[in-house]
Motif scaffolding. Structure first.
Motif, short mmCIF file in Angstrom:
data_model
loop_
_atom_site.label_atom_id
_atom_site.label_comp_id
_atom_site.label_asym_id
_atom_site.label_seq_id
_atom_site.Cartn_x
_atom_site.Cartn_y
_atom_site.Cartn_z
N UNK A 1 50.48 28.46 26.74
CA UNK A 1 50.67 29.42 25.65
C UNK A 1 49.74 30.62 25.85
N UNK A 2 50.10 31.72 25.22
CA UNK A 2 49.29 32.94 25.27
C UNK A 2 48.99 33.41 23.85
N UNK B 1 49.19 33.84 17.95
CA UNK B 1 50.09 33.27 18.94
C UNK B 1 51.01 34.37 19.43
N UNK B 2 51.11 34.52 20.74
CA UNK B 2 51.90 35.62 21.30
C UNK B 2 53.10 35.11 22.08
N UNK B 3 52.85 34.18 22.97
CA UNK B 3 53.92 33.58 23.76
C UNK B 3 53.68 32.08 23.81
N UNK B 4 54.70 31.29 23.52
CA UNK B 4 54.54 29.86 23.62
C UNK B 4 55.47 29.29 24.69
N UNK B 5 55.02 28.19 25.23
CA UNK B 5 55.79 27.52 26.29
C UNK B 5 56.21 28.49 27.39
N UNK B 6 55.24 29.19 27.89
CA UNK B 6 55.35 30.08 29.05
C UNK B 6 56.11 31.39 28.80
N UNK B 7 57.26 31.31 28.12
CA UNK B 7 58.12 32.49 28.11
C UNK B 7 58.75 32.80 26.76
#
Lengths: 120, 108
Positions: free
Chosen positions: B35-36, B47-53
């Motif tokens: 996550x990003x 939370x910006x990006x979850x599960x890579x994409x």
């Protein structure tokens, strides 16, 4: 509106103890994993640990396991972090965050943090 | 412990440019658990990006994420001034969860 609000931070002497709270609102607190994450001044994020909805599973950063205890009271919609034997390196902003199962436990809501300063 | 190394530590871009930052893990991570987060100065992480994409709610479509195994990246197409922030990757491949050291994006 989902909110998590930390409190209880302050100045604590080395070797002392402090208990942080995180009040949740706007969602069914009893159904979510919750985490504590900290950030030392000018540094990155460090995961402290997490607790599952019914408190049956609590996981910690191994280096903090003997100092910190995570708990929750679902009746009060509140998460706790009991800190003990604190040292200067525990000085940080402490965040609580909600983990979302459908997002593979990514943390989708964070509080504003509560500041802990360890100093004599 | 799975150590995440983000690079570069600091980067600068002009509005309209394309930027890519990377997150490398010391051992393989399931893409579902990478996550990003975005953190602006003085603010809490988001939370910006979850599960890579997968973009989190409200994240502009100019952001994208990709990767697998030990190498992941976050890309911003047509970077804007509001994208100035520090971006952290986070992984789970067995406890503990770990975060990367962050990439600070500055906008010229």
């Amino acid at each position: 509106e989902v909110k998590v609000l930390e409190s209880g931070g302050g100045l604590v002497q080395p070797g002392g103890s402090l208990k942080l709270s995180c009040a949740a609102s706007g969602f069914d607190f009893s159904r979510y994993w919750m985490s504590w994450v900290r950030q030392a001044p000018g540094k990155g994020l460090e995961w402290i640990g997490e607790i599952n909805p019914d408190s049956s599973t609590i996981n910690y950063m191994p280096s903090l396991k003997d100092k910190f205890i995570i708990s929750r009271d679902n009746a009060k919609n509140t998460l706790y972090l009991q800190m003990s034997k604190v040292r200067s390196e525990d000085t940080a902003l402490y965040y609580c965050a909600r983990g979302v199962l459908r997002y593979y436990y990514a943390m989708d809501y964070w509080g504003q943090g509560t500041s802990v300063t360890v100093s004599s | 412990e799975n150590v995440l190394t983000q690079s570069p530590a600091i980067m600068s871009a002009s509005p309209g440019e394309k930027v890519t930052m990377t997150c490398r893990a010391s051992s393989s991570v399931s893409s579902s658990y990478l996550h990003w987060y975005q953190q602006k100065s003085g603010a809490s992480p988001k939370l910006w990006i979850y599960s890579t994409s997968n973009l989190a709610s409200g994240v502009p479509a100019r952001f994208s994420g990709s990767g697998s195994g030990t190498s992941y990246s976050l890309t911003i197409n047509n970077v804007e001034a509001e994208d100035a922030a520090t971006y952290y990757c986070q992984q789970y491949s067995g406890y503990p969860w770990t975060f990367g050291g962050g990439t600070k994006l500055e906008i010229k």
